[in-house]
Design a protein around this motif. Structure first.
Motif, PDB file in Angstrom:
ATOM      1  N   VAL A 180     -23.439  19.555 -11.469  1.00 33.46           N
ATOM      2  CA  VAL A 180     -23.295  18.335 -12.267  1.00 33.46           C
ATOM      3  C   VAL A 180     -22.246  18.543 -13.358  1.00 33.46           C
ATOM      4  O   VAL A 180     -21.359  17.706 -13.561  1.00 33.46           O
ATOM      5  CB  VAL A 180     -24.649  17.922 -12.881  1.00 33.46           C
ATOM      6  N   LEU A 181     -22.333  19.659 -14.058  1.00 31.88           N
ATOM      7  CA  LEU A 181     -21.367  19.945 -15.122  1.00 31.88           C
ATOM      8  C   LEU A 181     -19.984  20.193 -14.526  1.00 31.88           C
ATOM      9  O   LEU A 181     -18.982  19.718 -15.066  1.00 31.88           O
ATOM     10  CB  LEU A 181     -21.817  21.166 -15.925  1.00 31.88           C
ATOM     11  N   ARG A 182     -19.908  20.923 -13.412  1.00 32.27           N
ATOM     12  CA  ARG A 182     -18.616  21.198 -12.781  1.00 32.27           C
ATOM     13  C   ARG A 182     -17.917  19.906 -12.380  1.00 32.27           C
ATOM     14  O   ARG A 182     -16.714  19.741 -12.624  1.00 32.27           O
ATOM     15  CB  ARG A 182     -18.803  22.096 -11.562  1.00 32.27           C
ATOM     16  N   ASP A 183     -18.658  18.977 -11.811  1.00 34.21           N
ATOM     17  CA  ASP A 183     -18.059  17.703 -11.401  1.00 34.21           C
ATOM     18  C   ASP A 183     -17.534  16.927 -12.610  1.00 34.21           C
ATOM     19  O   ASP A 183     -16.470  16.304 -12.541  1.00 34.21           O
ATOM     20  CB  ASP A 183     -19.080  16.858 -10.650  1.00 34.21           C
ATOM     21  N   LYS A 184     -18.271  16.975 -13.710  1.00 37.14           N
ATOM     22  CA  LYS A 184     -17.839  16.265 -14.919  1.00 37.14           C
ATOM     23  C   LYS A 184     -16.581  16.898 -15.506  1.00 37.14           C
ATOM     24  O   LYS A 184     -15.655  16.182 -15.922  1.00 37.14           O
ATOM     25  CB  LYS A 184     -18.956  16.258 -15.959  1.00 37.14           C
ATOM     26  N   VAL A 185     -16.520  18.212 -15.533  1.00 41.22           N
ATOM     27  CA  VAL A 185     -15.334  18.888 -16.069  1.00 41.22           C
ATOM     28  C   VAL A 185     -14.121  18.585 -15.191  1.00 41.22           C
ATOM     29  O   VAL A 185     -13.014  18.334 -15.699  1.00 41.22           O
ATOM     30  CB  VAL A 185     -15.572  20.406 -16.188  1.00 41.22           C
ATOM     31  N   ASN A 186     -14.299  18.567 -13.879  1.00 38.93           N
ATOM     32  CA  ASN A 186     -13.201  18.188 -12.992  1.00 38.93           C
ATOM     33  C   ASN A 186     -12.735  16.763 -13.266  1.00 38.93           C
ATOM     34  O   ASN A 186     -11.531  16.471 -13.232  1.00 38.93           O
ATOM     35  CB  ASN A 186     -13.632  18.323 -11.529  1.00 38.93           C
TER      36      ASN A 186
END
Length: 308
Positions: A267-273
């Motif tokens: 979830v965090l990785r997708d947001k940072v991307n």
């Protein structure tokens, strides 16, 4: 080694006009609007709108950030134009630092409240896994081996391995001329692994330290013959010491810099991307580059994100 601080000028357009101190002090957040530019290597007017109402349900790292009300970000402290800590002010500046601040704002946190924590290359995976930092931005090359331990957003920059030598040394022109030469890099880094795996020099000629600045000092004292790492890092050192150091040859690898994150926090990785993609699309990424790495005079191509 003489480390000159890097003063970066003001930028306009697409970024907020309010002048802010660019870098948080390690251990103590800096005060917004303090405007201290003396002797710092950080741009003084790069600022980013703080997103409102961000909610990342299912992200344990984001929940930890929200509970703390501030971020701890892992970084390097000895890489000119990338991640450099001013020895006088304690402030961090450079391309990686600005990317870290951009992400912070996109997640809804004031970038001026970031606590930057210096993490050496060999300790990155464990530091992220332990939760000692919320994320890591520090010339961290994306590799399959590392992806087994952490996850990555990005890449936010693509570099290539190169060689830094003394300016009066014409015997080293590329990796094929390293036999018999003492080559230095950072313990745990992909460049020194490549030197060893490809037998570019003899095993007894490989020298490793915890910081690139230590390698550069040994190069200047003639204890080693070359420093190898990514060209972006080496150009920063060469720009500081143009009379004594130079970067030689052509890059002989592709190093994709990613933001290191908890392995299981998709979830965090997708947001940072998502934050990175917006910066690439709206010109913010280019403004950050121009204010930091671009000061070396070299150009860069915008990366393509590898979402997984």
């Amino acid at each position: 080694m003489r480390i000159r601080t890097l003063a970066v000028g003001l930028l306009a357009g697409g970024l907020a006009l309010t002048t802010l101190t660019a870098c948080g002090k390690e251990g103590t957040p800096s005060s917004p609007g303090s405007g201290d530019q003396s002797g710092t290597n950080a741009p003084a007017a790069l600022s980013y709108p703080v997103a409102q109402g961000v909610d990342l349900a299912g992200s344990p790292v984001f929940a930890k950030m929200k509970a703390a009300g501030a971020l701890t970000v892992g970084a390097k402290d000895d890489q000119p134009n990338l991640g450099l800590k001013d020895p006088t002010t304690g402030k961090f500046g450079g391309f990686d630092i600005e990317i870290a601040k951009l992400v912070s704002a996109g997640l809804g946190f004031d970038p001026e409240k970031i606590t930057f924590r210096t993490v050496d290359s060999g300790a990155r995976e464990q530091t992220i896994a332990n939760g000692d930092v919320n994320y890591y931005v520090g010339t961290y090359s994306i590799t399959d081996k590392r992806k087994a331990l952490v996850s990555f957003a990005g890449p936010y920059f693509v570099a290539g391995q190169d060689l830094l030598v003394r300016k009066d040394d014409n015997s080293i022109t590329g990796p094929e001329t390293l036999k018999g030469k003492k080559v230095c890099s950072v313990t745990g880094s992909t460049p020194i692994q490549k030197v060893r795996q490809q037998n570019l020099t003899e095993p007894n000629n490989i020298v490793e330290f915890q910081k690139y600045s230590q390698c550069v000092e040994k190069l200047q004292s003639k204890d080693v013959d070359a420093v190898t790492t990514d060209d972006a890092i080496l150009k920063g050192y060469a720009a500081q010491e143009p009379d004594t150091l130079k970067v030689v040859g052509k890059t002989f690898s592709t190093e994709k810099y990613g933001i290191g994150l908890n392995k299981d926090d998709k979830v965090l990785r997708d947001k940072v991307n998502e934050i990175l993609q917006k910066a690439l699309d709206d010109g913010t990424w280019q403004k950050i580059y121009d204010a930091t790495l671009g000061k070396s005079g070299s150009t860069a191509t915008k990366p393509t994100l590898e979402k997984y």
